[in-house]
Design a protein around this motif. Sequence first.
Motif, PDB file in Angstrom:
ATOM      1  N   ALA A   1       0.861  -1.184   0.000  1.00 34.38           N
ATOM      2  CA  ALA A   1       0.000   0.000   0.000  1.00 34.38           C
ATOM      3  C   ALA A   1       0.897   1.234   0.000  1.00 34.38           C
ATOM      4  O   ALA A   1       2.131   1.134  -0.017  1.00 34.38           O
ATOM      5  CB  ALA A   1      -0.920  -0.005   1.214  1.00 34.38           C
ATOM      6  N   ASP A   2       0.273   2.409   0.010  1.00 37.87           N
ATOM      7  CA  ASP A   2       1.013   3.664   0.133  1.00 37.87           C
ATOM      8  C   ASP A   2       1.325   3.856   1.621  1.00 37.87           C
ATOM      9  O   ASP A   2       0.438   4.162   2.419  1.00 37.87           O
ATOM     10  CB  ASP A   2       0.172   4.824  -0.410  1.00 37.87           C
ATOM     11  CG  ASP A   2       0.952   6.125  -0.476  1.00 37.87           C
ATOM     12  OD1 ASP A   2       1.750   6.392   0.446  1.00 37.87           O
ATOM     13  OD2 ASP A   2       0.755   6.886  -1.443  1.00 37.87           O
ATOM     14  N   ARG A   3       2.581   3.670   1.996  1.00 36.07           N
ATOM     15  CA  ARG A   3       2.952   3.661   3.413  1.00 36.07           C
ATOM     16  C   ARG A   3       2.603   4.975   4.105  1.00 36.07           C
ATOM     17  O   ARG A   3       2.079   4.991   5.226  1.00 36.07           O
ATOM     18  CB  ARG A   3       4.451   3.383   3.560  1.00 36.07           C
ATOM     19  CG  ARG A   3       4.898   3.105   4.997  1.00 36.07           C
ATOM     20  CD  ARG A   3       6.394   2.823   5.048  1.00 36.07           C
ATOM     21  NE  ARG A   3       6.799   2.317   6.351  1.00 36.07           N
ATOM     22  CZ  ARG A   3       7.034   3.079   7.418  1.00 36.07           C
ATOM     23  NH1 ARG A   3       6.897   4.406   7.326  1.00 36.07           N
ATOM     24  NH2 ARG A   3       7.404   2.530   8.566  1.00 36.07           N
ATOM     25  N   ASP A   4       2.879   6.100   3.442  1.00 37.95           N
ATOM     26  CA  ASP A   4       2.620   7.399   4.064  1.00 37.95           C
ATOM     27  C   ASP A   4       1.127   7.601   4.313  1.00 37.95           C
ATOM     28  O   ASP A   4       0.727   8.153   5.347  1.00 37.95           O
ATOM     29  CB  ASP A   4       3.153   8.526   3.177  1.00 37.95           C
ATOM     30  CG  ASP A   4       4.679   8.548   3.144  1.00 37.95           C
ATOM     31  OD1 ASP A   4       5.289   7.992   4.082  1.00 37.95           O
ATOM     32  OD2 ASP A   4       5.246   9.101   2.181  1.00 37.95           O
ATOM     33  N   ARG A   5       0.296   7.135   3.366  1.00 39.70           N
ATOM     34  CA  ARG A   5      -1.146   7.324   3.526  1.00 39.70           C
ATOM     35  C   ARG A   5      -1.716   6.400   4.606  1.00 39.70           C
ATOM     36  O   ARG A   5      -2.611   6.795   5.358  1.00 39.70           O
ATOM     37  CB  ARG A   5      -1.861   7.079   2.192  1.00 39.70           C
ATOM     38  CG  ARG A   5      -1.522   8.116   1.125  1.00 39.70           C
ATOM     39  CD  ARG A   5      -1.896   9.510   1.590  1.00 39.70           C
ATOM     40  NE  ARG A   5      -1.580  10.525   0.579  1.00 39.70           N
ATOM     41  CZ  ARG A   5      -1.770  11.832   0.746  1.00 39.70           C
ATOM     42  NH1 ARG A   5      -2.253  12.281   1.901  1.00 39.70           N
ATOM     43  NH2 ARG A   5      -1.460  12.684  -0.204  1.00 39.70           N
ATOM     44  N   ILE A   6      -1.206   5.170   4.698  1.00 41.96           N
ATOM     45  CA  ILE A   6      -1.671   4.272   5.757  1.00 41.96           C
ATOM     46  C   ILE A   6      -1.205   4.791   7.115  1.00 41.96           C
ATOM     47  O   ILE A   6      -1.924   4.690   8.119  1.00 41.96           O
ATOM     48  CB  ILE A   6      -1.176   2.834   5.510  1.00 41.96           C
ATOM     49  CG1 ILE A   6      -1.724   2.313   4.178  1.00 41.96           C
ATOM     50  CG2 ILE A   6      -1.605   1.914   6.650  1.00 41.96           C
ATOM     51  CD1 ILE A   6      -3.230   2.375   4.050  1.00 41.96           C
ATOM     52  N   LYS A   7      -0.012   5.389   7.148  1.00 36.18           N
ATOM     53  CA  LYS A   7       0.443   6.014   8.397  1.00 36.18           C
ATOM     54  C   LYS A   7      -0.498   7.156   8.781  1.00 36.18           C
ATOM     55  O   LYS A   7      -0.837   7.327   9.966  1.00 36.18           O
ATOM     56  CB  LYS A   7       1.869   6.536   8.234  1.00 36.18           C
ATOM     57  CG  LYS A   7       2.403   7.197   9.501  1.00 36.18           C
ATOM     58  CD  LYS A   7       3.838   7.689   9.323  1.00 36.18           C
ATOM     59  CE  LYS A   7       4.330   8.362  10.603  1.00 36.18           C
ATOM     60  NZ  LYS A   7       5.724   8.853  10.476  1.00 36.18           N
TER      61      LYS A   7
END
Length: 478
Positions: A372-378
């Motif tokens: 997934a998009d790591r920054d967005r899941i964060k």
Amino acid sequence: MRKNTGGLRPSGAPATGWSMKDSILSRLLYTYLILFISVILILSFVFTRFIDIGYYNMKRNQLLQEGKRISSLVERYGFEDLAGNQMKDALNLIGYVTNSSVYVLKIQNLEDVGPQMSGEYSMAIAEDIKRVAAGDEVARRISIENIDTDVFFAGLPIYLNGNVEGAVLLFSPLNELGQTMDRMYMAAWGIGLAFIMIASMVIYAVSRRVTEPIIRMANAAREIADGKFAGDINIQSNDEIALLADSFNYMKNQLKKIEKMRQELISNISHELRTPLTTIRGFIQGIMDGMINPEEERQYLEVALEEVNRMTKLVGDLMDLSKLQTGSIKLYKSEFDVDSLVNEVVKGFDIECRERGIYVAAEVGEGLKVTADRDRIKQVLVNLVGNAVKFTPDGGNIVISAQQVDNRTVFKISDTGQGISEEDIPYIFDRFYRADRTKPGHGLGLAIAKELVEIHGGTISAESKEGYGTTIIFDLPS
């Protein structure tokens, strides 16, 4: 004062381009009437055709049967007895019963046929008599010039000693059928007109029942456009119109709720911006006027910077939500370790949790990875954990878990806060919605989290009970 001359045009509707003939009511009325009249015409045609064929077959069988009876009499008594009174009476009776003219001809050769009959008959059936003379039975409908109605003709051979020696010819005018059909047409049209009048009233009532709710919804839509939210439109039926009314009521209530939240948002944002701006302006004015000691300037500037950062976050959240809803955010997907991401998020709240005595536990499956998009899941986890910290009382507990379930990675953020009421749960992911208005915030965090999860192909939901805490659950494709 403008008058409504259109009959069914809703009040306040534009007069230009609208007319009674273009209304749904008129279209339904005309369509049903045309269909009804067409059905009557088709049924009348089929019925009269059926009667015509039935009468034709009945007449054919009747004439052939009587012709065979005459042929049997001649074969039994011979042509010499034709002049006898009994034979004449029998022929006259058969002619009367069948409404036909009866001819019994002795055929010595084909040239003798014509002179034995009236000219109009002999010309019309010359070929038929040849067939009868050859031993065939003939029955058909013929037209004769000097007679204003069709005639049914039947011809049968007379056998003597195994040879065709004569013919029985019967001619029955079909004027009875024409008169019967005329009476039937008159009766059918009379009944049809009566049915059309009754059907027109019924169709008008039914069409009116269909269009009246639509007109009510059109009026309600104009009121909504003017900012007036009236009561629900109630339709007492179980058809598509009732379904449309239910959908309209749902749309109206959603718009009403969104309008209320929009007004609250404007009020909240105005308040949130006014307070820090007033503070910042006061600090700057105090520094410029020399009212703040130089030694204290840094302290006041740090407070001003904190307020600027808070306003920046508010604007950033609004921009993120706008981009998510317009689909203009691009995801940069990669495979990453879930455990390291969760620990990273937990560390971000470590100081606040220590100060308030909140225990945070992370339970992540060993070696769990997700693409997934790591920054967005964060960003999703920060919003959800931040909410949990905000609503968990001092000394409470928060558990963050992530596990592999089938082909999905399921995240759960549970807290021991005050919980959410059953009435509020369906709306907590809506924009600007705040179940507890005593806590700081703008009602955007959960809405952003929901949009981010869904563009990853996941789902998000909440489980809560007042007094027992809340659990937010979201999943992502593995």
